[in-house]
Design an enzyme around this catalytic site. Structure first.
Site, PDB file in Angstrom:
ATOM      1  N   HIS A  68     -22.788  34.384 -13.712  1.00  0.00           N
ATOM      2  CA  HIS A  68     -22.960  33.517 -12.542  1.00  0.00           C
ATOM      3  C   HIS A  68     -22.098  32.271 -12.728  1.00  0.00           C
ATOM      4  O   HIS A  68     -21.422  32.112 -13.744  1.00  0.00           O
ATOM      5  CB  HIS A  68     -24.429  33.214 -12.273  1.00  0.00           C
ATOM      6  CG  HIS A  68     -25.159  32.500 -13.372  1.00  0.00           C
ATOM      7  ND1 HIS A  68     -24.807  31.235 -13.822  1.00  0.00           N
ATOM      8  CD2 HIS A  68     -26.227  32.880 -14.122  1.00  0.00           C
ATOM      9  CE1 HIS A  68     -25.646  30.871 -14.774  1.00  0.00           C
ATOM     10  NE2 HIS A  68     -26.499  31.845 -14.996  1.00  0.00           N
TER      11      HIS A  68
ATOM     12  N   LYS B  70     -32.057  24.451 -11.172  1.00  0.00           N
ATOM     13  CA  LYS B  70     -31.305  25.232 -12.140  1.00  0.00           C
ATOM     14  C   LYS B  70     -31.264  26.685 -11.677  1.00  0.00           C
ATOM     15  O   LYS B  70     -32.247  27.203 -11.159  1.00  0.00           O
ATOM     16  CB  LYS B  70     -32.005  25.139 -13.497  1.00  0.00           C
ATOM     17  CG  LYS B  70     -31.239  25.771 -14.635  1.00  0.00           C
ATOM     18  CD  LYS B  70     -31.891  25.424 -15.978  1.00  0.00           C
ATOM     19  CE  LYS B  70     -31.045  25.911 -17.131  1.00  0.00           C
ATOM     20  NZ  LYS B  70     -31.264  27.314 -17.487  1.00  0.00           N
TER      21      LYS B  70
ATOM     22  N   HIS C 208     -38.076  26.115 -19.474  1.00  0.00           N
ATOM     23  CA  HIS C 208     -38.449  27.200 -18.572  1.00  0.00           C
ATOM     24  C   HIS C 208     -39.628  26.879 -17.666  1.00  0.00           C
ATOM     25  O   HIS C 208     -39.875  27.573 -16.690  1.00  0.00           O
ATOM     26  CB  HIS C 208     -38.767  28.474 -19.374  1.00  0.00           C
ATOM     27  CG  HIS C 208     -37.565  29.047 -20.052  1.00  0.00           C
ATOM     28  ND1 HIS C 208     -37.204  28.697 -21.339  1.00  0.00           N
ATOM     29  CD2 HIS C 208     -36.622  29.901 -19.599  1.00  0.00           C
ATOM     30  CE1 HIS C 208     -36.088  29.340 -21.661  1.00  0.00           C
ATOM     31  NE2 HIS C 208     -35.709  30.067 -20.631  1.00  0.00           N
TER      32      HIS C 208
ATOM     33  N   HIS D 136     -22.189  30.244 -16.035  1.00  0.00           N
ATOM     34  CA  HIS D 136     -21.364  30.784 -17.133  1.00  0.00           C
ATOM     35  C   HIS D 136     -19.888  30.460 -16.885  1.00  0.00           C
ATOM     36  O   HIS D 136     -19.149  30.097 -17.793  1.00  0.00           O
ATOM     37  CB  HIS D 136     -21.486  32.312 -17.224  1.00  0.00           C
ATOM     38  CG  HIS D 136     -22.881  32.835 -17.405  1.00  0.00           C
ATOM     39  ND1 HIS D 136     -23.461  33.681 -16.499  1.00  0.00           N
ATOM     40  CD2 HIS D 136     -23.795  32.648 -18.384  1.00  0.00           C
ATOM     41  CE1 HIS D 136     -24.682  34.002 -16.923  1.00  0.00           C
ATOM     42  NE2 HIS D 136     -24.914  33.386 -18.064  1.00  0.00           N
TER      43      HIS D 136
ATOM     44  N   CYS E 129     -43.073  25.092 -21.516  1.00  0.00           N
ATOM     45  CA  CYS E 129     -41.723  24.886 -22.043  1.00  0.00           C
ATOM     46  C   CYS E 129     -40.959  23.882 -21.175  1.00  0.00           C
ATOM     47  O   CYS E 129     -40.928  24.021 -19.962  1.00  0.00           O
ATOM     48  CB  CYS E 129     -40.981  26.217 -22.066  1.00  0.00           C
ATOM     49  SG  CYS E 129     -39.219  26.003 -22.383  1.00  0.00           S
TER      50      CYS E 129
ATOM     51  N   LYS F 184     -32.733  33.804 -12.606  1.00  0.00           N
ATOM     52  CA  LYS F 184     -32.961  35.107 -11.998  1.00  0.00           C
ATOM     53  C   LYS F 184     -34.200  35.083 -11.117  1.00  0.00           C
ATOM     54  O   LYS F 184     -34.228  35.649 -10.043  1.00  0.00           O
ATOM     55  CB  LYS F 184     -33.167  36.155 -13.085  1.00  0.00           C
ATOM     56  CG  LYS F 184     -31.890  36.813 -13.537  1.00  0.00           C
ATOM     57  CD  LYS F 184     -32.223  37.957 -14.473  1.00  0.00           C
ATOM     58  CE  LYS F 184     -30.977  38.747 -14.808  1.00  0.00           C
ATOM     59  NZ  LYS F 184     -31.242  39.748 -15.836  1.00  0.00           N
TER      60      LYS F 184
ATOM     61  N   CYS G  83     -36.826  30.656 -24.686  1.00  0.00           N
ATOM     62  CA  CYS G  83     -35.946  29.853 -25.552  1.00  0.00           C
ATOM     63  C   CYS G  83     -35.783  30.478 -26.929  1.00  0.00           C
ATOM     64  O   CYS G  83     -34.861  30.130 -27.644  1.00  0.00           O
ATOM     65  CB  CYS G  83     -36.503  28.454 -25.767  1.00  0.00           C
ATOM     66  SG  CYS G  83     -36.588  27.427 -24.319  1.00  0.00           S
TER      67      CYS G  83
ATOM     68  N   CYS H 136     -41.864  29.547 -27.234  1.00  0.00           N
ATOM     69  CA  CYS H 136     -41.369  29.976 -25.915  1.00  0.00           C
ATOM     70  C   CYS H 136     -40.471  31.186 -26.104  1.00  0.00           C
ATOM     71  O   CYS H 136     -39.461  31.116 -26.811  1.00  0.00           O
ATOM     72  CB  CYS H 136     -40.581  28.865 -25.220  1.00  0.00           C
ATOM     73  SG  CYS H 136     -39.782  29.483 -23.704  1.00  0.00           S
TER      74      CYS H 136
HETATM   75 ZN   LIG Z   1     -38.294  27.951 -22.905  1.00  0.00          ZN
END
Ligand SMILES: [Zn+2]
Length: 512
Positions: free
Chosen positions: A22, A299, A151, A25, A148, A302, A133, A130
């Site tokens: 994406h 952010k 996340h 990256h 987290c 998916k 991570c 997590c």
């Molecule tokens: Zn995480």
């Protein structure tokens, strides 16, 4: 191997094969590519590394769910990344996959070194973990004490018997390293964050699992496979010859730049230097962490379905338009917010109007007024200083990875040149029959175009190469050698010029 030139080693993170490529990256990868192209023009012996991270539980499960062998699943997805980089004209020198035999050898060698040094030990551990991570967190680092910070999902309470890397032994050495090398984490805000993490106290981290088969076995205990960071990070050493080709390795190591997103700062600026110290190797010269590329303020992920594939934008803006937008509109460091409308506006203003119009009008006038032949350029035109300033600014600012500032200086030169044309009005001079004055003004502008093509080539390689060709110059701008070729007055008089279709056709609508 060229022995006269300076080694320059730059990396992107290796991308996780469970993801699809994406624009996040692509952002890091284009940044590394521009730097690699720029250093090559200076004659450096560049190694630009990218690749894919292919082990771990998530890959194993995704493959199983599709009835595939993990390696086949990884290969399919690794190829998608490679294709994405080819589509963006990314000039990586090496594309590493963590499933390659060379990487397995490097991971096992480094693990053994650290184990022999006494910094890997079997232990049981419980903590807040997590899975996204692959990290343990302390309670006060979590959002609301439970989730987290990356996340936003609840962490798990985990108890396990595993091999642990004794990171806690490296606090003082890491602090000393960063005191001696303040440039080793950039930008400065990220350096302070890293120092804060170290000063809070470091926890040992688990480096192996027995529950997974898809990974690299520990050399002294094949029941365990290496887990995540003690596999992935080592790719940076693998690619330059670790452990067997010591001559190649010491040529490129320590790496000049690890370019990363800020979500993997702790792993790159705390874990990795400590791992290297434990293995008797030097830490990276610089870990540069950029911000998130946000879409609609969030952010990309998916689960949020807000990932944008590079190919979607390349279809509308071209390779150069894509590259230009992400490095000039999205400052490399802070978080940036992607918007299609802003991308159209920037493309039209900088590429279609400023760059494209300048090239178009100068070449058209030179064909119409000078017979399509490069006139004698003068050594003392009014643009000489501005061209030299643009080169100096680009050089200084790319040295700090300030892409927006550096290429901004090149676009300042373009704007100055457009203003110079308005001011001198070569069409009026031509009408008045002032042939020498027309040749002088257009000679200045053509020489400026040569310098612009050269300086812009790392970021818009295709348009720069085409402009170079239309100026009657041989080869490609990226093959020229700086700094000599950036000096004024090298457009050969008498060369044939070519006008052509617009280099950046205007994009009329706000939506494709
Ligand atoms: Zn995480």
């Amino acid at each position: 191997m060229e022995t006269m030139s300076e080694p320059f080693y730059v990396t992107t993170p290796i991308y996780y094969v469970n993801d699809a490529p994406h624009i996040g990256h692509a952002y890091t990868t284009v940044a590394a590519d521009v730097l690699a192209r720029w250093r090559r023009m200076w004659g450096d012996d560049v190694v630009f590394l990218t690749g894919t991270d292919e082990h771990g539980l998530k890959v194993q499960r995704s493959a199983e769910a599709r009835g595939l062998a993990p390696l086949d699943w990884a290969t399919t997805n690794s190829d998608l990344f490679r294709q994405a980089w080819d589509d963006l004209d990314i000039t990586y020198d090496d594309y590493i996959r963590t499933t390659e035999p060379r990487h397995r050898a490097a991971v096992q060698a480094m693990l053994q070194r650290v184990y022999d040094a006494g910094d890997i030990e079997l232990d049981s551990y419980e903590g807040l973990y997590c899975v996204g991570c692959e990290l343990y967190y302390k309670e006060d680092e979590l959002e609301g004490g439970t989730n987290c910070p990356i996340h936003g999902a609840p962490v798990e309470h985990v108890v396990e018997e595993n091999y642990f890397f004794r990171l806690s032994r490296y606090e003082d050495r890491l602090l000393q390293h960063y005191a001696d090398h303040p440039e080793a984490v950039q930008p400065a805000g990220k350096r302070n964050e890293v120092l804060g993490l170290i000063k809070q106290g470091l926890q040992d981290f688990s480096i192996s699992r027995t529950s997974i088969s898809w990974g690299i076995p520990l050399p002294w205990d094949a029941e365990h496979v290496a887990y995540v960071w003690f596999d992935a990070l080592i790719n940076y050493c693998t690619a330059v010859g670790y452990p067997d080709d010591r001559e190649q390795f010491t040529r490129y190591w320590p790496v000049n730049y690890h370019l990363i997103g800020k979500d993997i700062l702790r792993q790159h600026a705390v874990y990795w230097p400590a791992m290297l110290m434990a293995a008797g190797e030097e830490p990276p010269q610089c870990v540069f962490a950029h911000g998130y590329l946000l879409v609609g303020g969030e952010k990309m992920s998916k689960t949020r379905l807000n990932q944008i594939a590079p190919a979607d934008l390349v279809a509308d803006f071209g390779v150069d338009g894509f590259r230009y937008h992400f490095l000039v509109d999205q400052r490399f460091g802070p978080d940036g917010d992607f918007s299609y409308e802003a991308m159209v506006a920037r493309y039209n203003a900088d590429l279609a109007n400023n760059f494209g119009n300048l090239a178009n009008r100068v070449l058209n006038m030179a064909v119409n007024y000078c017979g399509g032949i490069v006139p004698d350029t003068r050594a003392d035109g009014p643009l000489v200083q501005q061209a030299s300033d643009a080169f100096a600014a680009l050089t200084a600012l790319l040295g700090e990875l300030d892409y927006a500032g550096g290429f901004g200086a090149v676009w300042d030169l373009i704007r100055h040149t457009n203003a110079y044309i308005e001011d001198q009005a070569p069409w009026a001079l031509n009408k008045a029959g002032e042939t020498a004055a027309v040749a002088a003004v257009l000679g200045d502008c053509l020489e400026t175009l040569r310098i612009v093509a050269l300086l812009a080539s790392p970021i818009i390689p295709q348009a720069a190469a085409e402009l170079w060709r239309r100026l009657g110059l041989p080869g490609r701008p990226e093959d020229q050698r700086l700094p000599e070729v950036a000096a004024w007055g090298q457009l050969p008089p008498g060369a044939n010029l070519e006008k052509g279709t617009p280099l950046f056709p205007r994009i009329e609508s706000g939506e494709a």
